[in-house]
Design a protein around this motif. Sequence first.
Motif, PDB file in Angstrom:
ATOM      1  N   LYS A 298      31.055  36.929  45.065  1.00 47.04           N
ATOM      2  CA  LYS A 298      31.773  36.733  43.839  1.00 47.04           C
ATOM      3  C   LYS A 298      31.204  35.838  42.620  1.00 47.04           C
ATOM      4  O   LYS A 298      31.536  36.303  41.500  1.00 47.04           O
ATOM      5  CB  LYS A 298      33.173  36.068  44.137  1.00 47.04           C
ATOM      6  N   ARG A 299      30.423  34.889  43.196  1.00 49.48           N
ATOM      7  CA  ARG A 299      29.830  34.096  42.091  1.00 49.48           C
ATOM      8  C   ARG A 299      28.501  33.915  41.815  1.00 49.48           C
ATOM      9  O   ARG A 299      27.883  33.604  40.765  1.00 49.48           O
ATOM     10  CB  ARG A 299      30.401  32.707  42.312  1.00 49.48           C
ATOM     11  N   TYR A 300      27.748  34.119  43.172  1.00 52.39           N
ATOM     12  CA  TYR A 300      26.416  33.685  43.127  1.00 52.39           C
ATOM     13  C   TYR A 300      25.392  34.724  43.208  1.00 52.39           C
ATOM     14  O   TYR A 300      24.159  34.671  43.160  1.00 52.39           O
ATOM     15  CB  TYR A 300      26.077  32.555  44.339  1.00 52.39           C
TER      16      TYR A 300
ATOM     17  N   ALA B  44      27.384  37.079  37.698  1.00 58.14           N
ATOM     18  CA  ALA B  44      25.898  36.709  38.115  1.00 58.14           C
ATOM     19  C   ALA B  44      25.033  38.042  37.771  1.00 58.14           C
ATOM     20  O   ALA B  44      25.146  39.162  37.985  1.00 58.14           O
ATOM     21  CB  ALA B  44      25.944  36.511  39.578  1.00 58.14           C
TER      22      ALA B  44
ATOM     23  N   PRO C  59      23.619  28.509  46.234  1.00 56.32           N
ATOM     24  CA  PRO C  59      24.840  27.602  45.757  1.00 56.32           C
ATOM     25  C   PRO C  59      24.357  26.160  45.780  1.00 56.32           C
ATOM     26  O   PRO C  59      23.460  25.836  46.515  1.00 56.32           O
ATOM     27  CB  PRO C  59      26.026  27.782  47.130  1.00 56.32           C
TER      28      PRO C  59
ATOM     29  N   SER D  50      31.839  39.896  38.681  1.00 54.84           N
ATOM     30  CA  SER D  50      30.953  38.898  38.767  1.00 54.84           C
ATOM     31  C   SER D  50      30.208  38.844  37.598  1.00 54.84           C
ATOM     32  O   SER D  50      29.740  39.715  37.359  1.00 54.84           O
ATOM     33  CB  SER D  50      30.039  38.903  40.239  1.00 54.84           C
TER      34      SER D  50
ATOM     35  N   ASP E 267      32.425  33.540  48.058  1.00 53.26           N
ATOM     36  CA  ASP E 267      31.652  33.082  46.794  1.00 53.26           C
ATOM     37  C   ASP E 267      30.324  33.752  46.771  1.00 53.26           C
ATOM     38  O   ASP E 267      29.936  33.796  45.443  1.00 53.26           O
ATOM     39  CB  ASP E 267      31.609  31.677  46.323  1.00 53.26           C
TER      40      ASP E 267
ATOM     41  N   ARG F 283      37.347  41.149  44.044  1.00 55.65           N
ATOM     42  CA  ARG F 283      37.427  40.403  42.527  1.00 55.65           C
ATOM     43  C   ARG F 283      37.832  38.981  42.593  1.00 55.65           C
ATOM     44  O   ARG F 283      38.847  38.525  43.458  1.00 55.65           O
ATOM     45  CB  ARG F 283      38.244  41.205  41.905  1.00 55.65           C
ATOM     46  N   SER F 284      37.528  38.101  41.466  1.00 59.90           N
ATOM     47  CA  SER F 284      37.807  36.748  41.519  1.00 59.90           C
ATOM     48  C   SER F 284      39.227  36.749  40.953  1.00 59.90           C
ATOM     49  O   SER F 284      39.935  35.785  41.247  1.00 59.90           O
ATOM     50  CB  SER F 284      36.986  36.089  40.764  1.00 59.90           C
ATOM     51  N   SER F 285      39.579  37.624  40.017  1.00 62.46           N
ATOM     52  CA  SER F 285      40.809  37.614  39.144  1.00 62.46           C
ATOM     53  C   SER F 285      41.679  38.929  39.528  1.00 62.46           C
ATOM     54  O   SER F 285      40.994  40.064  39.836  1.00 62.46           O
ATOM     55  CB  SER F 285      40.538  37.521  37.760  1.00 62.46           C
TER      56      SER F 285
END
Length: 140
Positions: A91-93, A19, A25, A17, A88, A136-138
Amino acid sequence: MHSTDYVNTFIMVAADSAAASASVPPQRATPSVAERTFRMIAEAPYRYTSDDVIFTVWADRQDLPEASRAAARETFFAKGQPCLRSSDLGKRYGWGIHCDAHGRVALAAVGSAEYDQLAAGRAPDGTAVTVTRAMRSSRR
């Protein structure tokens, strides 16, 4: 019946991440899954289980009437569903997710004292928690 519920567990942000701090979001005309999930958990910490959140977000996006949700929930969980580790939010925020002894969930912002305590394996009430990470995102 399958379940996505965790108990006495803290889901840290994903290892990949980007972040550095937690963010809400963004609001959209049609709310995203992350936005709906965030809103549901943030507005009522420790009220809903992971299953409650995942099903409600799905049902709301499908415009499923309240009267048919009980039967739809059984069908929905008849097969496995992705858990909040794939959300997410982690993972992202930049949001960690704490699941208490009853499986009810709350958010903890990365970098906060609460997040650090949970990541160290201790809940706010002092009980031990299992620490895991968001997916993980990838792939590596």
